[in-house]
Scaffold this motif. Structure first.
Motif, PDB file in Angstrom:
ATOM      1  N   GLN A  13       0.667  -0.786   0.262  1.00  0.00           N
ATOM      2  CA  GLN A  13       0.227  -0.305   0.079  1.00  0.00           C
ATOM      3  C   GLN A  13       0.582   1.409  -0.296  1.00  0.00           C
ATOM      4  O   GLN A  13       2.319   1.055   0.868  1.00  0.00           O
ATOM      5  CB  GLN A  13      -0.968   0.156   1.275  1.00  0.00           C
ATOM      6  N   GLY A  14       0.401   2.351  -0.296  1.00  0.00           N
ATOM      7  CA  GLY A  14       1.076   3.576  -0.739  1.00  0.00           C
ATOM      8  C   GLY A  14       0.455   4.776  -0.055  1.00  0.00           C
ATOM      9  O   GLY A  14      -0.639   5.025  -0.983  1.00  0.00           O
ATOM     10  N   PHE A  15       1.210   5.849   0.269  1.00  0.00           N
ATOM     11  CA  PHE A  15       0.063   6.868   0.266  1.00  0.00           C
ATOM     12  C   PHE A  15       1.537   8.162  -0.368  1.00  0.00           C
ATOM     13  O   PHE A  15       2.452   8.211   0.437  1.00  0.00           O
ATOM     14  CB  PHE A  15      -0.155   7.430   2.246  1.00  0.00           C
ATOM     15  N   PRO A  16       1.176   7.875  -1.710  1.00  0.00           N
ATOM     16  CA  PRO A  16       1.919   8.953  -2.306  1.00  0.00           C
ATOM     17  C   PRO A  16       2.852  10.118  -1.521  1.00  0.00           C
ATOM     18  O   PRO A  16       2.095  10.865  -0.885  1.00  0.00           O
ATOM     19  CB  PRO A  16       1.760   9.110  -3.347  1.00  0.00           C
ATOM     20  N   GLY A  17       4.268  10.300  -0.798  1.00  0.00           N
ATOM     21  CA  GLY A  17       4.835  10.984  -0.650  1.00  0.00           C
ATOM     22  C   GLY A  17       4.634  11.143   1.245  1.00  0.00           C
ATOM     23  O   GLY A  17       5.599  11.660   1.528  1.00  0.00           O
ATOM     24  N   PHE A  18       3.899  10.273   1.217  1.00  0.00           N
ATOM     25  CA  PHE A  18       3.864  10.437   3.091  1.00  0.00           C
ATOM     26  C   PHE A  18       4.622   8.677   3.205  1.00  0.00           C
ATOM     27  O   PHE A  18       5.217   9.166   4.623  1.00  0.00           O
ATOM     28  CB  PHE A  18       2.016   9.837   3.370  1.00  0.00           C
ATOM     29  N   THR A  19       3.906   8.098   3.350  1.00  0.00           N
ATOM     30  CA  THR A  19       4.500   6.688   3.867  1.00  0.00           C
ATOM     31  C   THR A  19       3.727   5.432   2.451  1.00  0.00           C
ATOM     32  O   THR A  19       3.159   5.823   1.660  1.00  0.00           O
ATOM     33  CB  THR A  19       3.433   6.359   5.221  1.00  0.00           C
ATOM     34  N   GLU A  20       4.918   3.858   2.596  1.00  0.00           N
ATOM     35  CA  GLU A  20       4.887   2.989   1.705  1.00  0.00           C
ATOM     36  C   GLU A  20       4.653   2.177   3.472  1.00  0.00           C
ATOM     37  O   GLU A  20       5.157   1.648   3.970  1.00  0.00           O
ATOM     38  CB  GLU A  20       5.794   2.541   1.094  1.00  0.00           C
ATOM     39  N   SER A  21       3.572   0.897   2.498  1.00  0.00           N
ATOM     40  CA  SER A  21       3.562  -0.188   3.615  1.00  0.00           C
ATOM     41  C   SER A  21       3.269  -1.499   2.945  1.00  0.00           C
ATOM     42  O   SER A  21       2.624  -1.660   1.576  1.00  0.00           O
ATOM     43  CB  SER A  21       2.163   0.303   4.343  1.00  0.00           C
ATOM     44  N   TYR A  22       4.317  -2.812   3.872  1.00  0.00           N
ATOM     45  CA  TYR A  22       3.922  -4.374   3.311  1.00  0.00           C
ATOM     46  C   TYR A  22       2.898  -4.367   4.498  1.00  0.00           C
ATOM     47  O   TYR A  22       3.728  -4.782   4.937  1.00  0.00           O
ATOM     48  CB  TYR A  22       5.268  -4.323   2.339  1.00  0.00           C
ATOM     49  N   GLU A  23       2.085  -5.636   3.423  1.00  0.00           N
ATOM     50  CA  GLU A  23       1.182  -6.236   4.737  1.00  0.00           C
ATOM     51  C   GLU A  23       1.400  -7.164   4.049  1.00  0.00           C
ATOM     52  O   GLU A  23       0.968  -7.780   3.333  1.00  0.00           O
ATOM     53  CB  GLU A  23       0.161  -5.216   5.175  1.00  0.00           C
ATOM     54  N   ALA A  97       9.621  11.275   9.427  1.00  0.00           N
ATOM     55  CA  ALA A  97      10.452  10.745   8.501  1.00  0.00           C
ATOM     56  C   ALA A  97      11.538  10.706   8.289  1.00  0.00           C
ATOM     57  O   ALA A  97      12.753  10.445   9.742  1.00  0.00           O
ATOM     58  CB  ALA A  97      10.290  12.738   7.691  1.00  0.00           C
ATOM     59  N   GLY A  98      11.401   9.338   7.814  1.00  0.00           N
ATOM     60  CA  GLY A  98      12.988   8.654   7.310  1.00  0.00           C
ATOM     61  C   GLY A  98      13.160   7.371   8.396  1.00  0.00           C
ATOM     62  O   GLY A  98      13.564   6.955   8.580  1.00  0.00           O
ATOM     63  N   GLY A  99      11.576   7.349   9.345  1.00  0.00           N
ATOM     64  CA  GLY A  99      11.831   5.927  10.113  1.00  0.00           C
ATOM     65  C   GLY A  99      10.594   4.874   9.185  1.00  0.00           C
ATOM     66  O   GLY A  99      10.083   5.325   8.556  1.00  0.00           O
ATOM     67  N   GLU A 100      11.307   3.842   9.191  1.00  0.00           N
ATOM     68  CA  GLU A 100      11.145   2.522   9.262  1.00  0.00           C
ATOM     69  C   GLU A 100      10.852   1.125  10.370  1.00  0.00           C
ATOM     70  O   GLU A 100      11.490   1.492  11.314  1.00  0.00           O
ATOM     71  CB  GLU A 100      11.867   1.768   8.252  1.00  0.00           C
ATOM     72  N   PHE A 101       9.816   1.046  10.576  1.00  0.00           N
ATOM     73  CA  PHE A 101       9.320  -0.183  11.207  1.00  0.00           C
ATOM     74  C   PHE A 101       8.902  -1.239  10.817  1.00  0.00           C
ATOM     75  O   PHE A 101       7.795  -1.300   9.948  1.00  0.00           O
ATOM     76  CB  PHE A 101       8.384   0.452  13.003  1.00  0.00           C
ATOM     77  N   VAL A 102       8.965  -2.773  11.572  1.00  0.00           N
ATOM     78  CA  VAL A 102       7.854  -3.926  11.515  1.00  0.00           C
ATOM     79  C   VAL A 102       7.164  -3.965  12.449  1.00  0.00           C
ATOM     80  O   VAL A 102       7.363  -4.159  13.972  1.00  0.00           O
ATOM     81  CB  VAL A 102       9.474  -5.433  11.631  1.00  0.00           C
ATOM     82  N   ALA A 103       5.545  -4.220  12.566  1.00  0.00           N
ATOM     83  CA  ALA A 103       4.476  -4.295  13.961  1.00  0.00           C
ATOM     84  C   ALA A 103       3.879  -5.135  13.693  1.00  0.00           C
ATOM     85  O   ALA A 103       3.932  -6.261  11.941  1.00  0.00           O
ATOM     86  CB  ALA A 103       4.222  -3.289  13.817  1.00  0.00           C
ATOM     87  N   PHE A 104       4.135  -5.854  14.415  1.00  0.00           N
ATOM     88  CA  PHE A 104       3.211  -7.501  14.734  1.00  0.00           C
ATOM     89  C   PHE A 104       1.606  -6.940  15.655  1.00  0.00           C
ATOM     90  O   PHE A 104       1.799  -6.465  16.362  1.00  0.00           O
ATOM     91  CB  PHE A 104       3.695  -8.647  15.036  1.00  0.00           C
ATOM     92  N   THR A 105       0.414  -7.148  14.570  1.00  0.00           N
ATOM     93  CA  THR A 105      -1.059  -6.725  15.079  1.00  0.00           C
ATOM     94  C   THR A 105      -1.804  -7.856  15.331  1.00  0.00           C
ATOM     95  O   THR A 105      -1.865  -8.993  13.886  1.00  0.00           O
ATOM     96  CB  THR A 105      -1.119  -5.686  14.099  1.00  0.00           C
ATOM     97  N   PRO A 106      -2.239  -8.711  16.267  1.00  0.00           N
ATOM     98  CA  PRO A 106      -3.863  -9.156  16.021  1.00  0.00           C
ATOM     99  C   PRO A 106      -4.034  -9.428  15.077  1.00  0.00           C
ATOM    100  O   PRO A 106      -4.812  -8.087  14.341  1.00  0.00           O
ATOM    101  CB  PRO A 106      -4.010  -9.529  16.874  1.00  0.00           C
ATOM    102  N   THR A 107      -4.032  -9.841  13.894  1.00  0.00           N
ATOM    103  CA  THR A 107      -5.627  -9.842  13.061  1.00  0.00           C
ATOM    104  C   THR A 107      -6.551  -8.951  12.912  1.00  0.00           C
ATOM    105  O   THR A 107      -7.237  -7.585  11.894  1.00  0.00           O
ATOM    106  CB  THR A 107      -5.586 -10.824  11.829  1.00  0.00           C
ATOM    107  N   ALA A 108      -7.683  -9.927  13.937  1.00  0.00           N
ATOM    108  CA  ALA A 108      -8.893  -9.120  14.306  1.00  0.00           C
ATOM    109  C   ALA A 108      -8.649  -8.250  14.682  1.00  0.00           C
ATOM    110  O   ALA A 108      -9.469  -6.871  13.765  1.00  0.00           O
ATOM    111  CB  ALA A 108      -9.530 -10.442  14.590  1.00  0.00           C
ATOM    112  N   GLU A 109      -7.799  -7.751  15.169  1.00  0.00           N
ATOM    113  CA  GLU A 109      -7.532  -5.718  15.087  1.00  0.00           C
ATOM    114  C   GLU A 109      -7.575  -4.890  14.315  1.00  0.00           C
ATOM    115  O   GLU A 109      -7.569  -4.186  14.187  1.00  0.00           O
ATOM    116  CB  GLU A 109      -6.966  -5.908  16.265  1.00  0.00           C
ATOM    117  N   ALA A 110      -6.507  -5.647  14.150  1.00  0.00           N
ATOM    118  CA  ALA A 110      -5.751  -5.024  12.153  1.00  0.00           C
ATOM    119  C   ALA A 110      -6.887  -4.871  11.873  1.00  0.00           C
ATOM    120  O   ALA A 110      -7.079  -3.663  11.052  1.00  0.00           O
ATOM    121  CB  ALA A 110      -4.997  -5.800  11.558  1.00  0.00           C
ATOM    122  N   LYS A 111      -7.581  -5.978  11.384  1.00  0.00           N
ATOM    123  CA  LYS A 111      -9.091  -5.563  10.463  1.00  0.00           C
ATOM    124  C   LYS A 111     -10.332  -4.159  10.997  1.00  0.00           C
ATOM    125  O   LYS A 111     -10.687  -3.861   9.724  1.00  0.00           O
ATOM    126  CB  LYS A 111      -9.788  -6.541  10.255  1.00  0.00           C
TER     127      LYS A 111
END
Length: 139
Positions: A13-23, A97-111
């Protein structure tokens, strides 16, 4: 064993100019890799959630830069590169800006949080003239 990389993510997923996310969902867990390009308080995206805050649990690790949250009590917590974190429900993420992280979230809560956030993200994008590839903004 399942694994996630930026190249293999089922939901890039991308929010151009703001963030990129891979899930990717792995059963009861959703794993995401996020990289942020701007400083931004994400409070507007949680409007409509209980207390207008993220109600999910997250475990994670900061790869580069920083990642912050504002807790329900107003205290700001900042996690730096090399920090592992545990975040309880009742917080608002604050991108750096410049931050990158990996997160683990319970799927039901993420949805549940995605259901709250997505209409807010689409409205924000429309209001600011931001095109979101693969998504339609509300009329």
């Amino acid at each position: 064993m399942p694994k996630l990389s930026k190249a293999s993510a089922s939901s890039p997923q991308g929010f151009p100019g703001f963030t990129e996310s891979y899930e990717q969902e792995f059963g009861d867990w959703t794993v995401s890799i996020e990289r942020d390009f701007v400083d931004m308080d994400l409070a507007p995206f949680f409007k409509g959630a209980p207390d207008d805050e993220c109600q999910a649990h997250h475990l994670g690790y900061v790869v580069t830069g920083t990642f912050s949250i504002r807790r329900h009590d107003g205290v700001m917590e900042t996690f730096e590169a090399g920090d592992a974190f545990v975040i309880e429900p009742g917080h608002v993420p604050v991108m750096s800006a410049g931050g990158e992280f990996v997160a683990f979230t319970p799927t039901a809560e993420a949805k549940e949080q995605t259901a709250v956030m997505m209409p807010n993200i689409l409205a924000y994008a429309k209001e600011h003239g931001i095109e979101l590839p693969g998504l339609t903004t509300p009329a």
